[in-house]
Every structure is written in structure tokens, then in C-alpha cells.
Design a protein around this motif. Sequence first.
Motif, mmCIF file in Angstrom:
data_model
loop_
_atom_site.group_PDB
_atom_site.id
_atom_site.type_symbol
_atom_site.label_atom_id
_atom_site.label_comp_id
_atom_site.label_asym_id
_atom_site.label_seq_id
_atom_site.Cartn_x
_atom_site.Cartn_y
_atom_site.Cartn_z
ATOM 1 N N ARG A 83 9.536 -1.503 -6.419
ATOM 2 C CA ARG A 83 9.030 -1.073 -5.112
ATOM 3 C C ARG A 83 9.709 0.232 -4.672
ATOM 4 O O ARG A 83 9.040 1.168 -4.195
ATOM 5 C CB ARG A 83 9.257 -2.177 -4.071
ATOM 6 C CG ARG A 83 8.841 -1.761 -2.655
ATOM 7 C CD ARG A 83 9.183 -2.859 -1.650
ATOM 8 N NE ARG A 83 8.155 -3.882 -1.624
ATOM 9 C CZ ARG A 83 7.281 -4.044 -0.631
ATOM 10 N NH1 ARG A 83 7.275 -3.191 0.383
ATOM 11 N NH2 ARG A 83 6.420 -5.028 -0.664
ATOM 12 N N THR A 131 0.847 -1.201 0.000
ATOM 13 C CA THR A 131 0.000 0.000 0.000
ATOM 14 C C THR A 131 0.875 1.242 0.000
ATOM 15 O O THR A 131 1.820 1.359 0.806
ATOM 16 C CB THR A 131 -0.920 0.012 1.234
ATOM 17 O OG1 THR A 131 -1.715 -1.167 1.245
ATOM 18 C CG2 THR A 131 -1.841 1.227 1.202
ATOM 19 N N LEU A 132 0.573 2.156 -0.909
ATOM 20 C CA LEU A 132 1.308 3.417 -0.986
ATOM 21 C C LEU A 132 0.779 4.415 0.054
ATOM 22 O O LEU A 132 -0.328 4.239 0.587
ATOM 23 C CB LEU A 132 1.170 3.995 -2.390
ATOM 24 C CG LEU A 132 1.892 3.184 -3.484
ATOM 25 C CD1 LEU A 132 1.463 3.671 -4.862
ATOM 26 C CD2 LEU A 132 3.395 3.289 -3.320
ATOM 27 N N PRO A 133 1.543 5.451 0.348
ATOM 28 C CA PRO A 133 1.106 6.423 1.359
ATOM 29 C C PRO A 133 -0.251 7.051 1.066
ATOM 30 O O PRO A 133 -0.963 7.436 2.002
ATOM 31 C CB PRO A 133 2.224 7.481 1.321
ATOM 32 C CG PRO A 133 3.434 6.713 0.876
ATOM 33 C CD PRO A 133 2.921 5.706 -0.110
ATOM 34 N N ASP A 134 -0.637 7.156 -0.213
ATOM 35 C CA ASP A 134 -1.935 7.760 -0.530
ATOM 36 C C ASP A 134 -3.091 6.778 -0.429
ATOM 37 O O ASP A 134 -4.230 7.107 -0.758
ATOM 38 C CB ASP A 134 -1.899 8.392 -1.929
ATOM 39 C CG ASP A 134 -1.644 7.360 -3.022
ATOM 40 O OD1 ASP A 134 -1.526 6.151 -2.693
ATOM 41 O OD2 ASP A 134 -1.559 7.749 -4.206
ATOM 42 N N GLY A 135 -2.817 5.522 0.003
ATOM 43 C CA GLY A 135 -3.872 4.536 0.184
ATOM 44 C C GLY A 135 -4.111 3.644 -1.023
ATOM 45 O O GLY A 135 -4.888 2.673 -0.932
ATOM 46 N N THR A 136 -3.481 3.946 -2.138
ATOM 47 C CA THR A 136 -3.640 3.066 -3.300
ATOM 48 C C THR A 136 -2.790 1.810 -3.118
ATOM 49 O O THR A 136 -1.796 1.804 -2.381
ATOM 50 C CB THR A 136 -3.239 3.783 -4.601
ATOM 51 O OG1 THR A 136 -1.870 4.193 -4.499
ATOM 52 C CG2 THR A 136 -4.129 4.995 -4.848
ATOM 53 N N LEU A 176 7.621 3.715 -4.174
ATOM 54 C CA LEU A 176 7.568 4.397 -2.884
ATOM 55 C C LEU A 176 8.171 5.796 -2.960
ATOM 56 O O LEU A 176 7.862 6.662 -2.136
ATOM 57 C CB LEU A 176 8.286 3.563 -1.826
ATOM 58 C CG LEU A 176 7.584 2.250 -1.435
ATOM 59 C CD1 LEU A 176 8.464 1.434 -0.502
ATOM 60 C CD2 LEU A 176 6.227 2.540 -0.786
ATOM 61 N N GLU A 177 9.036 6.021 -3.945
ATOM 62 C CA GLU A 177 9.583 7.366 -4.144
ATOM 63 C C GLU A 177 8.595 8.282 -4.860
ATOM 64 O O GLU A 177 8.853 9.484 -4.995
ATOM 65 C CB GLU A 177 10.878 7.285 -4.953
ATOM 66 C CG GLU A 177 12.061 6.715 -4.181
ATOM 67 C CD GLU A 177 13.315 6.624 -5.029
ATOM 68 O OE1 GLU A 177 13.219 6.872 -6.259
ATOM 69 O OE2 GLU A 177 14.383 6.308 -4.480
ATOM 70 N N GLY A 178 7.485 7.695 -5.363
ATOM 71 C CA GLY A 178 6.460 8.517 -5.971
ATOM 72 C C GLY A 178 6.411 8.486 -7.485
ATOM 73 O O GLY A 178 5.657 9.256 -8.097
ATOM 74 N N ASP A 219 -7.020 2.087 -6.703
ATOM 75 C CA ASP A 219 -7.551 2.889 -5.598
ATOM 76 C C ASP A 219 -8.850 2.223 -5.150
ATOM 77 O O ASP A 219 -9.878 2.331 -5.829
ATOM 78 C CB ASP A 219 -7.819 4.325 -6.063
ATOM 79 C CG ASP A 219 -8.266 5.225 -4.909
ATOM 80 O OD1 ASP A 219 -8.578 4.699 -3.823
ATOM 81 O OD2 ASP A 219 -8.310 6.449 -5.106
#
Length: 409
Positions: A250, A218-223, A254-256, A287
Motif C-alpha cells: 500500500r 483507490t489511487l489518486p488517479d482513480g484506479t 500510494l507513492e506511485g 481502471d
Amino acid sequence: MSPSATALLSTLPDVRRAVRRLARLHGLPAEQRARLTLSVALVARRATEAGHGVRLTAEAGPGVLTVTLDAGHARERAVPARLPLSAETMADGRTVWRLPLTADPVRPVVLDGADGEGDEDAAEEELRAVLDRADSLAAEHRRLTHELDETNSGVLALYVELEERDEQLRSAHGRILRELEDALRPPPLTVPGLELAVHYAPADTHAPTGGDLYDWFTLPDGTVHITVVDALGHGVRSTRDALNVTHAVRTLALEGHPPATLVERAGEIVSGVDAETMATVLLARLDPATGLLSLANGSHPPALLVRRDGTTEYLEVRGRGVGFPLPGSERTLTVGLAPGDLVLLYTDGLTESRRDPVEGEARLVTAAVEHRERPIEEVPGAVADAMHTVVLHPDDTLALAMRLPHEDA
């Protein structure tokens, strides 16, 4: 050389007595004496039975006793193929035996067979020698048979022990490989509003790691990000290559970095570590709150979308994989998922088991539609079982299912 002794003998008993006498006087062992007596008698039999006499000659030289039998008539000269004591057949038809001597005769040899003095005792001695020899051979045979039985028992026990140890090693090897396989898997991912399940089967059950690998997080934005990789080859080398790709993706995710650039950037990173790595890559970014699914592809089989009503669509995105010339996804495909919709991500081992990818994709649609309503943890395995009823081309197989749960679930 001592003078030779010669006798003309007319009957087979005379022949036997004469041979036995000269053998005894020259100190031949009883068993050898019996063999010589029987051998000479066998050669002389046809002549004596036909009423012809035979000439027997014995001559003792230094360490050698030469016994010669002359059957006289050429038609009687045939020597039996096998004699108890081997002989030499001369050009003139005579049969000659040569025996080693260990002692001189105790008195002059007389070959006249008329006198049967001591003949019965000699025959009894020879018979006893033969019987002793037979008993000795029988005892040796029993001993060898017993030893062979013990050896066979020991070998069998050794085989059983080796098989048990081999099974223990196979079990230990399997446990280690299963632990390794579990270590390579990402931890289970629990996301509200999303069902996830995966099935993996190696091409070789004795090497349950290969180039088919997945990653989800899971990414920081919830996706939710999902990576499916199929590295070229099999075994530990391909596992290492697949791990390099998933770790690179990965890190970048995670770096965006967006899905559109991930395949290209991962290719640049991995090629700097190992220029020989080649892998296909499928990336999914979902999402759960909105149901929006984004896909990027690098030479990988397309994801399959199965709507709740049973309609299907392959989500095609062109691109080139890691290690390929100009790696990267040509675009990002975005689709909206509704509750009950199922998406299958997989490797080519699922659809190419019968060596026909087009036919495999058609069968995958049928299997996915048939099993779409099952509990999510059962879907990937059920689809794989349906696809692998016939396997002409064994390959590592990965099937990953994600589904938005029904609103009434």
C-alpha cells in the motif's frame, strides 16, 4: 501362661456351646464371639456329621487366647476357604485361632459342652451384636449414599456452571476474534462502475485470523488497487506477516510505484523487518473507466477471468513471492474487461481442498461460470461452497470477486 483347657466334643451343638462359653469367660466382644463360634463350627461340621469327635483346646497367654481345633481324621481336615474369623492351618491338620485378650477370665474355663447354661442368652447377645453391626453398616451406607448423591448433584451443577462459563468464554473469544478480523479488513470500497465482494473462511474456526489477507483502495488517479496475500503458516504470526506485506505494498503503491516493481520492492522492505516472512502476492490494478486490468504476481495462484458469455481464462503471470529468492513479478499482464466480465482473485485454500490443484482449477472454472450472474455479494461465497463440498486439506480460504456491471444494470 495359664493351663490349657481341652475337651473332646462329638456334636456340633456341643462345639458351639463350648466355644461360646470360653469366649464369654475371656471377655471377647459379642461380635467377635459370634465370628469365632461360627468359624469353629464350620471347620468341625464335616467331622461331627460323619460321627467323629473333635478336640477343642483353649489356652490363654499374656494378651492372647489361642483356640485349637483338631478334627482328627485327615480326610476331615479341609478348612473352608473363607471363615468369618480367619484361622491358621497347621502342618498336622489342626486349625488355630489367635485372638487378643483385654482381660483375664473371671473363672476357670471348662470346655465341656454338655452344660447349656446361658447358651441361649449368649446366642441372643451375639445375634443382637450382629444385627446392631448390620444396622450400623446400613445407616452408614445410607449416609454415604446420601453424601454421594449430594456430591454428584454438586459435581453436576459444577459441570453445568463450568460449561456455561466455557460457552461464555467461547462466545467472548469469538467476538474478540471477529472484531480482530473485521479490524484487519480494509473498509468497504465503493467505486462507480465496479462491483466488489470478498469471502474469507479460516481453516480453524477457533482462530479466525490467518495468513490470507486482502487490501483494496483507490489511487489518486482513480484506479483501484487490490492486493491478495497468502503468508506462510497459520494463526497470528502469519497474520502479522500478511499485514507487513499489504502495508508495504500500500505504501509503495500510494507513492506511485507501478505494479511491475511492487512485489520486488515490497520484498526488500519486508525482509528488512523480518527475514523469515514468506508470502505469495497477487496484485491487480483496474481502471473502471476504461476496463483495463493490470496484474503482477509473486508465486500466487493466477486470477480467473470469466467473460459475460461464459468463456474463461486463467491470467497467468510468473513471479516469485516475498521472502523467496529474487522476489518480483517477471512482467505485468494487461487485459481489457467488458461489462459483465467477472474476475476472481483467490488463495490456494480455494482450489487445493482436495489436494489436487489441477483438478481444483478445473472445478473453479465450472463453479465460477455457474455463479457468474449472481449478485456480486453472493458470488465469492457461492463459489467457495461449491469448491468445498469435500475438504481433504483444510486451509484458510480467500475469494475476491470484481465485476464490471452490465450496461443495462
